[in-house]
Design a protein around this motif. Structure first.
Motif, short mmCIF file in Angstrom:
data_model
loop_
_atom_site.label_atom_id
_atom_site.label_comp_id
_atom_site.label_asym_id
_atom_site.label_seq_id
_atom_site.Cartn_x
_atom_site.Cartn_y
_atom_site.Cartn_z
N ASP A 19 0.79 -1.23 0.00
CA ASP A 19 0.00 0.00 0.00
C ASP A 19 0.83 1.28 0.00
OD1 ASP A 19 -2.35 -1.47 0.10
OD2 ASP A 19 -2.58 -1.27 2.27
N MET A 22 -0.26 3.89 -2.64
CA MET A 22 -1.65 4.32 -2.43
C MET A 22 -1.76 5.20 -1.19
SD MET A 22 -4.55 4.14 -3.99
CE MET A 22 -4.39 2.73 -5.05
N HIS A 25 -0.44 8.55 -1.94
CA HIS A 25 -1.38 9.30 -2.79
C HIS A 25 -2.60 9.78 -2.01
CE1 HIS A 25 0.30 7.98 -6.94
NE2 HIS A 25 1.20 8.51 -6.16
N HIS A 137 -13.62 1.08 -7.17
CA HIS A 137 -12.80 2.20 -7.60
C HIS A 137 -11.69 2.43 -6.59
CE1 HIS A 137 -15.72 3.95 -4.82
NE2 HIS A 137 -14.83 4.91 -4.60
N SER A 138 -10.80 3.31 -6.90
CA SER A 138 -9.68 3.66 -6.04
C SER A 138 -10.13 4.54 -4.89
CB SER A 138 -8.63 4.40 -6.87
OG SER A 138 -7.77 5.14 -6.05
N GLU A 139 -9.59 4.28 -3.70
CA GLU A 139 -9.90 5.15 -2.57
C GLU A 139 -9.37 6.57 -2.79
OE1 GLU A 139 -6.60 2.28 -1.01
OE2 GLU A 139 -8.23 2.22 -2.45
#
Length: 183
Positions: A19, A22, A25, A137-139
Motif C-alpha cells: 500500500d 496508495m 497518494h 474504484h480507487s480510494e
C-alpha cells in the motif's frame, strides 16, 4: 481549508510494500484538495515523509501525523465522521448535509479512507458512510471527488504558503520553478 473548520483525512490501514504508493497518494490528494491534515497508520512512515517533503517544497499549511490508534482517533473525534466506502449513500444525496455540518455547525470533519478491510465499527461510528460511486474504484479517486464536493471547487484556487517550488500551468510540457525565480 484555512477559512473553515478543519478537515482531516485518516487512512485506515496500511500494508507495507503493498500500500505504500496508495497511502502516499491519499496524503498528497488530501493536501492538494483542501484538507488540513492527514493521519496515517504508524507503519506508514515512508508515506508520511514523502507527503512532508512535498509540503516543504510546494507549500502548506498541511500537517502529517502517524498513529497506532486509528480506532481511538475515530471514536474520540470531536466533530463529524465521514467514512468513504463504495457501499455508502451516494455523495450527491448527502453532500448538502455534510457541508451544513461543516460550515454552519462548525464541525471539524474526519474523512476515513480505508486501506485494508475496515471493521464494521467504523461504519457504525460514522455520521455518514459515503460512496462516490457504488462500483469498485480507487480510494484516492473517492477522496478526490468527496473533497471537491465538500469544498465546491474552492480548493482548486487555494494558495500555498512558504512554497519553495511552484508548478507553472501550461498547455504542453512540464514546468516547475523555484519561487524566487518567478519575480
Amino acid at each position: 481549508m484555512q477559512d473553515s473548520p478543519a478537515v482531516v483525512v485518516l487512512r485506515y490501514g496500511h500494508r507495507p510494500g503493498r500500500d505504500d504508493r496508495m497511502t502516499t497518494h491519499v496524503g498528497l490528494t488530501a493536501r492538494a484538495l483542501g484538507a488540513d491534515r492527514v493521519v496515517l497508520p504508524g507503519n506508514a512512515g515512508q508515506s508520511a515523509e514523502t507527503v512532508r517533503d512535498i509540503t516543504e517544497r510546494f507549500g502548506g499549511p498541511f500537517d502529517v501525523d502517524l498513529t497506532d490508534e486509528l480506532d481511538a482517533t475515530i471514536r474520540d473525534w470531536a466533530g463529524a465522521v465521514v467514512h468513504l466506502t463504495m457501499y455508502g449513500e451516494a455523495v450527491q444525496d448527502v453532500q448538502e448535509n455534510v457541508r451544513r455540518a461543516h460550515r454552519e455547525d462548525g464541525d471539524p470533519i474526519l474523512v476515513v479512507v480505508g486501506g485494508e478491510k475496515v471493521p464494521f465499527e467504523v461504519y457504525e461510528h460514522a455520521d455518514w458512510n459515503v460512496g462516490v460511486t457504488n462500483q469498485p474504484h480507487s480510494e484516492v479517486a473517492g477522496l478526490a471527488v468527496f473533497l471537491d464536493r465538500l469544498f465546491e471547487g474552492r480548493e482548486l484556487e487555494q494558495e500555498y504558503e512558504d512554497a519553495d517550488q511552484r508548478v507553472i500551468p501550461q498547455a504542453l510540457g512540464k514546468r516547475v520553478e523555484d519561487v524566487d525565480d518567478e519575480a
